[in-house]
Design a protein around this motif. Structure first.
Motif, PDB file in Angstrom:
ATOM      1  N   ARG A  85       0.820  -1.213   0.000  1.00  0.00           N
ATOM      2  CA  ARG A  85       0.000   0.000   0.000  1.00  0.00           C
ATOM      3  C   ARG A  85       0.860   1.272   0.000  1.00  0.00           C
ATOM      4  NH1 ARG A  85      -5.287  -0.783   3.727  1.00  0.00           N
ATOM      5  NH2 ARG A  85      -5.792   1.059   2.494  1.00  0.00           N
ATOM      6  N   LEU A  86       2.170   1.078  -0.073  1.00  0.00           N
ATOM      7  CA  LEU A  86       3.096   2.207  -0.069  1.00  0.00           C
ATOM      8  C   LEU A  86       3.729   2.363  -1.450  1.00  0.00           C
ATOM      9  CD1 LEU A  86       4.890   1.346   3.315  1.00  0.00           C
ATOM     10  CD2 LEU A  86       3.017   2.978   2.979  1.00  0.00           C
ATOM     11  N   PHE A  87       3.862   3.623  -1.905  1.00  0.00           N
ATOM     12  CA  PHE A  87       4.447   3.851  -3.232  1.00  0.00           C
ATOM     13  C   PHE A  87       5.068   5.247  -3.283  1.00  0.00           C
ATOM     14  CE2 PHE A  87      -0.085   4.872  -3.253  1.00  0.00           C
ATOM     15  CZ  PHE A  87      -0.115   6.165  -3.761  1.00  0.00           C
ATOM     16  N   PRO A  88       6.045   5.439  -4.157  1.00  0.00           N
ATOM     17  CA  PRO A  88       6.702   6.745  -4.266  1.00  0.00           C
ATOM     18  C   PRO A  88       5.705   7.835  -4.644  1.00  0.00           C
ATOM     19  CG  PRO A  88       7.961   5.057  -5.421  1.00  0.00           C
ATOM     20  CD  PRO A  88       6.643   4.427  -5.059  1.00  0.00           C
ATOM     21  N   GLY A  89       5.900   9.013  -4.076  1.00  0.00           N
ATOM     22  CA  GLY A  89       5.053  10.149  -4.394  1.00  0.00           C
ATOM     23  C   GLY A  89       3.756  10.210  -3.605  1.00  0.00           C
ATOM     24  N   MET A  90       3.481   9.198  -2.792  1.00  0.00           N
ATOM     25  CA  MET A  90       2.237   9.195  -2.021  1.00  0.00           C
ATOM     26  C   MET A  90       2.345  10.123  -0.815  1.00  0.00           C
ATOM     27  SD  MET A  90       2.363   5.615   0.206  1.00  0.00           S
ATOM     28  CE  MET A  90       0.692   5.856   0.822  1.00  0.00           C
ATOM     29  N   ARG A  91       1.205  10.464  -0.271  1.00  0.00           N
ATOM     30  CA  ARG A  91       1.133  11.231   0.972  1.00  0.00           C
ATOM     31  C   ARG A  91       0.747  10.264   2.086  1.00  0.00           C
ATOM     32  NH1 ARG A  91      -2.241  16.808   1.575  1.00  0.00           N
ATOM     33  NH2 ARG A  91      -0.488  17.480   0.295  1.00  0.00           N
ATOM     34  N   LEU A  92       1.679  10.037   2.998  1.00  0.00           N
ATOM     35  CA  LEU A  92       1.478   9.097   4.099  1.00  0.00           C
ATOM     36  C   LEU A  92       1.403   9.854   5.416  1.00  0.00           C
ATOM     37  CD1 LEU A  92       1.477   6.181   5.302  1.00  0.00           C
ATOM     38  CD2 LEU A  92       3.986   6.343   5.361  1.00  0.00           C
ATOM     39  N   THR A  93       0.394   9.551   6.210  1.00  0.00           N
ATOM     40  CA  THR A  93       0.250  10.157   7.536  1.00  0.00           C
ATOM     41  C   THR A  93       0.129   9.060   8.584  1.00  0.00           C
ATOM     42  OG1 THR A  93      -0.845  12.121   6.639  1.00  0.00           O
ATOM     43  CG2 THR A  93      -1.157  11.676   8.982  1.00  0.00           C
ATOM     44  N   LEU A  94       0.891   9.219   9.652  1.00  0.00           N
ATOM     45  CA  LEU A  94       0.774   8.345  10.814  1.00  0.00           C
ATOM     46  C   LEU A  94       0.131   9.141  11.940  1.00  0.00           C
ATOM     47  CD1 LEU A  94       3.251   7.186   9.116  1.00  0.00           C
ATOM     48  CD2 LEU A  94       3.994   6.145  11.256  1.00  0.00           C
ATOM     49  N   ALA A  95      -0.782   8.519  12.652  1.00  0.00           N
ATOM     50  CA  ALA A  95      -1.377   9.137  13.839  1.00  0.00           C
ATOM     51  C   ALA A  95      -1.268   8.139  14.982  1.00  0.00           C
ATOM     52  CB  ALA A  95      -2.831   9.513  13.586  1.00  0.00           C
ATOM     53  N   PHE A  96      -1.188   8.646  16.209  1.00  0.00           N
ATOM     54  CA  PHE A  96      -1.041   7.751  17.357  1.00  0.00           C
ATOM     55  C   PHE A  96      -1.786   8.313  18.555  1.00  0.00           C
ATOM     56  CE2 PHE A  96       2.530  10.695  17.446  1.00  0.00           C
ATOM     57  CZ  PHE A  96       2.588  11.092  18.770  1.00  0.00           C
ATOM     58  N   ASP A  97      -2.203   7.389  19.434  1.00  0.00           N
ATOM     59  CA  ASP A  97      -2.871   7.781  20.675  1.00  0.00           C
ATOM     60  C   ASP A  97      -1.959   8.667  21.510  1.00  0.00           C
ATOM     61  OD1 ASP A  97      -5.181   6.359  20.141  1.00  0.00           O
ATOM     62  OD2 ASP A  97      -4.506   4.558  21.184  1.00  0.00           O
ATOM     63  N   ASP A  98      -2.559   9.664  22.154  1.00  0.00           N
ATOM     64  CA  ASP A  98      -1.761  10.652  22.882  1.00  0.00           C
ATOM     65  C   ASP A  98      -1.399  10.170  24.282  1.00  0.00           C
ATOM     66  OD1 ASP A  98      -4.082  10.940  24.334  1.00  0.00           O
ATOM     67  OD2 ASP A  98      -4.233  13.099  24.082  1.00  0.00           O
ATOM     68  N   VAL A  99      -0.996  11.126  25.129  1.00  0.00           N
ATOM     69  CA  VAL A  99      -0.452  10.816  26.447  1.00  0.00           C
ATOM     70  C   VAL A  99      -1.496  10.234  27.403  1.00  0.00           C
ATOM     71  CG1 VAL A  99      -0.894  13.074  27.514  1.00  0.00           C
ATOM     72  CG2 VAL A  99       1.149  11.767  28.169  1.00  0.00           C
TER      73      VAL A  99
ATOM     74  N   LYS B 175     -13.291   4.601  17.043  1.00  0.00           N
ATOM     75  CA  LYS B 175     -13.085   5.691  17.994  1.00  0.00           C
ATOM     76  C   LYS B 175     -11.728   6.367  17.785  1.00  0.00           C
ATOM     77  CE  LYS B 175     -13.361   6.422  23.023  1.00  0.00           C
ATOM     78  NZ  LYS B 175     -11.948   6.705  23.328  1.00  0.00           N
ATOM     79  N   SER B 176     -10.774   5.663  17.183  1.00  0.00           N
ATOM     80  CA  SER B 176      -9.420   6.201  17.028  1.00  0.00           C
ATOM     81  C   SER B 176      -9.401   7.432  16.129  1.00  0.00           C
ATOM     82  CB  SER B 176      -8.490   5.123  16.474  1.00  0.00           C
ATOM     83  OG  SER B 176      -8.322   4.073  17.397  1.00  0.00           O
ATOM     84  N   VAL B 177      -9.687   7.254  14.841  1.00  0.00           N
ATOM     85  CA  VAL B 177      -9.652   8.381  13.904  1.00  0.00           C
ATOM     86  C   VAL B 177     -10.840   9.306  14.119  1.00  0.00           C
ATOM     87  CG1 VAL B 177      -9.733   9.038  11.467  1.00  0.00           C
ATOM     88  CG2 VAL B 177      -8.379   7.060  12.179  1.00  0.00           C
ATOM     89  N   GLY B 178     -12.023   8.726  14.278  1.00  0.00           N
ATOM     90  CA  GLY B 178     -13.249   9.518  14.350  1.00  0.00           C
ATOM     91  C   GLY B 178     -13.357  10.391  15.567  1.00  0.00           C
ATOM     92  N   ILE B 179     -12.581  10.110  16.608  1.00  0.00           N
ATOM     93  CA  ILE B 179     -12.565  10.953  17.810  1.00  0.00           C
ATOM     94  C   ILE B 179     -11.201  11.606  17.994  1.00  0.00           C
ATOM     95  CG2 ILE B 179     -12.673  10.907  20.333  1.00  0.00           C
ATOM     96  CD1 ILE B 179     -14.981   8.972  20.142  1.00  0.00           C
ATOM     97  N   GLY B 180     -10.125  10.844  17.868  1.00  0.00           N
ATOM     98  CA  GLY B 180      -8.792  11.379  18.119  1.00  0.00           C
ATOM     99  C   GLY B 180      -8.370  12.492  17.192  1.00  0.00           C
ATOM    100  N   LEU B 181      -8.877  12.488  15.947  1.00  0.00           N
ATOM    101  CA  LEU B 181      -8.504  13.513  14.962  1.00  0.00           C
ATOM    102  C   LEU B 181      -9.683  14.398  14.602  1.00  0.00           C
ATOM    103  CD1 LEU B 181      -6.242  11.355  12.599  1.00  0.00           C
ATOM    104  CD2 LEU B 181      -5.500  13.053  14.286  1.00  0.00           C
ATOM    105  N   ALA B 182     -10.655  14.513  15.499  1.00  0.00           N
ATOM    106  CA  ALA B 182     -11.893  15.246  15.206  1.00  0.00           C
ATOM    107  C   ALA B 182     -11.969  16.561  15.970  1.00  0.00           C
ATOM    108  CB  ALA B 182     -13.102  14.385  15.548  1.00  0.00           C
ATOM    109  N   SER B 183     -12.807  17.452  15.464  1.00  0.00           N
ATOM    110  CA  SER B 183     -13.045  18.760  16.074  1.00  0.00           C
ATOM    111  C   SER B 183     -14.275  18.718  16.966  1.00  0.00           C
ATOM    112  CB  SER B 183     -13.251  19.812  14.986  1.00  0.00           C
ATOM    113  OG  SER B 183     -14.490  19.577  14.322  1.00  0.00           O
ATOM    114  N   TYR B 184     -14.504  19.812  17.670  1.00  0.00           N
ATOM    115  CA  TYR B 184     -15.698  19.937  18.506  1.00  0.00           C
ATOM    116  C   TYR B 184     -16.965  19.761  17.680  1.00  0.00           C
ATOM    117  CZ  TYR B 184     -19.379  22.195  21.251  1.00  0.00           C
ATOM    118  OH  TYR B 184     -20.550  22.470  21.906  1.00  0.00           O
ATOM    119  N   ARG B 185     -16.946  20.225  16.449  1.00  0.00           N
ATOM    120  CA  ARG B 185     -18.113  20.109  15.589  1.00  0.00           C
ATOM    121  C   ARG B 185     -18.564  18.663  15.440  1.00  0.00           C
ATOM    122  NH1 ARG B 185     -18.317  22.349   9.305  1.00  0.00           N
ATOM    123  NH2 ARG B 185     -20.547  21.959   8.909  1.00  0.00           N
ATOM    124  N   SER B 186     -17.621  17.739  15.444  1.00  0.00           N
ATOM    125  CA  SER B 186     -17.937  16.315  15.378  1.00  0.00           C
ATOM    126  C   SER B 186     -18.190  15.722  16.765  1.00  0.00           C
ATOM    127  CB  SER B 186     -16.789  15.541  14.717  1.00  0.00           C
ATOM    128  OG  SER B 186     -16.772  15.709  13.327  1.00  0.00           O
TER     129      SER B 186
END
Length: 527
Positions: A69-83, A200-211
């Motif tokens: 799933r990895l290839f040159p020129g792609m945009r890759l983002t890693l996210a992780f649970d916080d403290v 809950k990981s992406v949908g809450i950890g990377l979400a705004s108050y609006r969500s």
């Protein structure tokens, strides 16, 4: 083989039992007949962690292997649970570091050079550089943080948020723009309890108050029965609806890890053992700790506990499609934490320890103590609460540790202004929440300092909404009476006094259950 969880019935041979109470603990004599629910011993840890990570990345569930799933020129983002995870923080190297390093190695081999790493802190406080370094490790920190490629998510940065639409129930989905526009989003999770992970990981950890406002509200929390069972949790139902819409727009590769019950390092490892099995060394450690804590000033007690680093072992790792991964994760969490309990009691007793998700390196103020006791620990069940409807909860905590002005500025005003008028979650939500959520000063402190978002104390109060709706009495043993009254509860000096205070609702000879945690447990209540 490790021993499973255990339910003890107190009799005349039972020694005094350890109960956590903030920055300390006490030994308590419980009435005969009290049920004491002990957590299971730790499952065997994975011996070769690096091999387990590699295997998960190369043989994922419901997904092509990560290298494909990895290839040159792609945009890759890693996210992780916080403290906020795990608790206490993990002894180095953190499992997230080990996973992230392997993902980055595969990305480099594939020629990927557009990589960013985001701490998924949602409306939590920004992590410090030291905290970021501890989680991701020195090599990753040096390679990404100075270039601005390792950073805290900012839920108030309007230019870097993307609205992906709404669910069929009208729930807004607004998350990190970088994550939403990536060719692949790799989320690295620590599943400390069954509530964590999944959508809950992406949908809450990377979400705004609006969500977040769609599920972090009194109605949803009251109908979350419990947070540890996502199939009966209204909050998780909302997160799953949101996550399935995210899946339509964002390619997510979920990595979830599970840990054993090795919460306390020596010399505090006696805290994980059953009292009648304490060795002479354990007894000496306990007595030394009690005497030392009794003499130590508050700042030193705080340092002693908050400097602890848990020697967790990895019990499993799964990667791939979010829902398939999470099902495997829940199997492992339940195998480590479930304890069968027959029926609900009239009274539930809980000790509230020094640490929760929202006071890492900070103080356990009375609002957070309420969240920890009536939110997290009360909800440590499946099928049915450990206490019957209309019963009582007795908690141990001094309720006097104050408010950290750096981390919890909006909590002070919430406590002084809002709780002085009402403790009803619905009323305070309708009357005050938006004012705090949109306050420019709180927003500024969240974005530029290390403060929790202005709305955060409301969310912590909502966590307790299910418990407050379910029980008739709440009493804090050892709690400051004035503070308890502000919270809408009562305080007692001793367990005997607390039982006398609740006798009007549960009778003079109530059935009692004490959940002996931490380490973590989930009572599988059969009624």
């Amino acid at each position: 083989m490790p021993r499973p969880g255990f339910v003890l019935e107190v009799d005349d041979r039972t020694p005094p039992l350890l109960v956590h109470e903030g920055l300390g603990f006490r030994l308590e004599d419980f009435p005969q007949g009290t049920r004491v629910v002990y957590p299971p011993e730790s499952l065997p840890a994975v011996r070769d962690v690096e091999a387990a990570i590699t295997d998960a990345l190369l043989h994922p569930l419901g997904s092509d292997p990560l290298p494909e799933r990895l290839f040159p020129g792609m945009r890759l983002t890693l996210a992780f649970d916080d403290v906020s995870l795990p608790l206490p923080p993990m002894r180095a190297p953190d499992i997230r570091q080990r996973v992230i390093e392997q993902v980055l190695t595969l990305a480099a081999e594939a020629g990927v050079d557009d990589v960013e790493i985001i701490a998924a802190n949602a409306l939590h406080r920004r992590m410090t550089t030291a905290e970021l370094r501890h989680i991701v490790g020195e090599r990753v920190f040096r390679s990404f943080h100075p270039q601005g490629k390792l950073y805290n998510f900012d839920a108030e940065d309007r230019d870097n948020l993307t609205h992906l639409g709404t669910t069929d129930e009208g729930e807004d989905i607004e998350i990190s723009k970088r994550a939403a526009e990536s060719d692949l989003l790799v989320y690295v999770n620590v599943n400390l309890v069954a509530m964590d992970g999944g959508h809950k990981s992406v949908g809450i950890g990377l979400a705004s108050y609006r969500s977040l406002r769609h599920h972090h509200n009194p109605r949803t929390m009251v109908h979350s029965r419990s947070f540890m069972d996502h199939k009966k949790s209204a909050m998780h139902h909302s997160a799953w609806r949101i996550g399935r819409v995210i899946k339509e727009h964002v390619a997510v590769f979920q990595i979830e890890t599970t840990l054993d019950n090795q919460v306390f390092p020596a010399p505090f490892d006696f805290l994980m053992k059953r009292e009648w099995e304490w060795s002479l060394r354990d007894q000496a450690s306990m007595l030394a700790a009690r005497r030392g804590l009794a003499l130590a000033p508050a700042k030193l007690r705080h340092k002693i506990f908050h400097d602890l680093r848990a020697p967790y072992g990895l019990t499993g790792i799964a990667a791939g499609e979010v829902e398939e991964v999470h099902e495997k994760t829940l199997e492992r969490v339940h195998r480590q934490q479930l304890v069968e309990v027959d029926g609900a009691s009239d009274v539930l007793v809980l000790g509230v320890p020094f640490l929760g998700p929202y006071n890492v390196g900070s103080s356990m103020n009375p609002v957070l103590a309420t969240c920890m006791g009536l939110g997290y620990y009360f909800n440590s069940y499946r099928n049915h609460p450990v206490v019957r409807r209309g019963g009582a909860v007795i908690l141990y905590h001094p309720l006097d540790e104050g408010f950290n002005q750096l981390h919890h500025p909006s909590y002070v005003d919430f406590y002084e202004e809002v709780l002085s008028e009402t403790t009803d979650p619905v009323v305070l939500s309708e009357k005050y929440e938006r004012q705090f959520a949109e306050d420019d000063w709180y927003r500024h402190l969240y974005r530029t300092s290390h403060a929790y978002h202005g709305v955060h104390p409301f969310y912590m109060w909502y966590w307790a909404a299910h418990a407050m709706d379910h029980v008739g009495d709440v009493v804090w043993v050892g709690g400051d009476r004035r503070v308890a009254a502000r919270l809408g509860f009562r305080a007692a000096s001793t367990l005997a006094d607390a039982l006398e205070m609740v006798s009007g609702s549960v009778g003079s000879s109530p059935s009692i259950t004490y959940l002996h945690n931490p380490p973590h447990l989930v009572a599988d209540v059969r009624v």
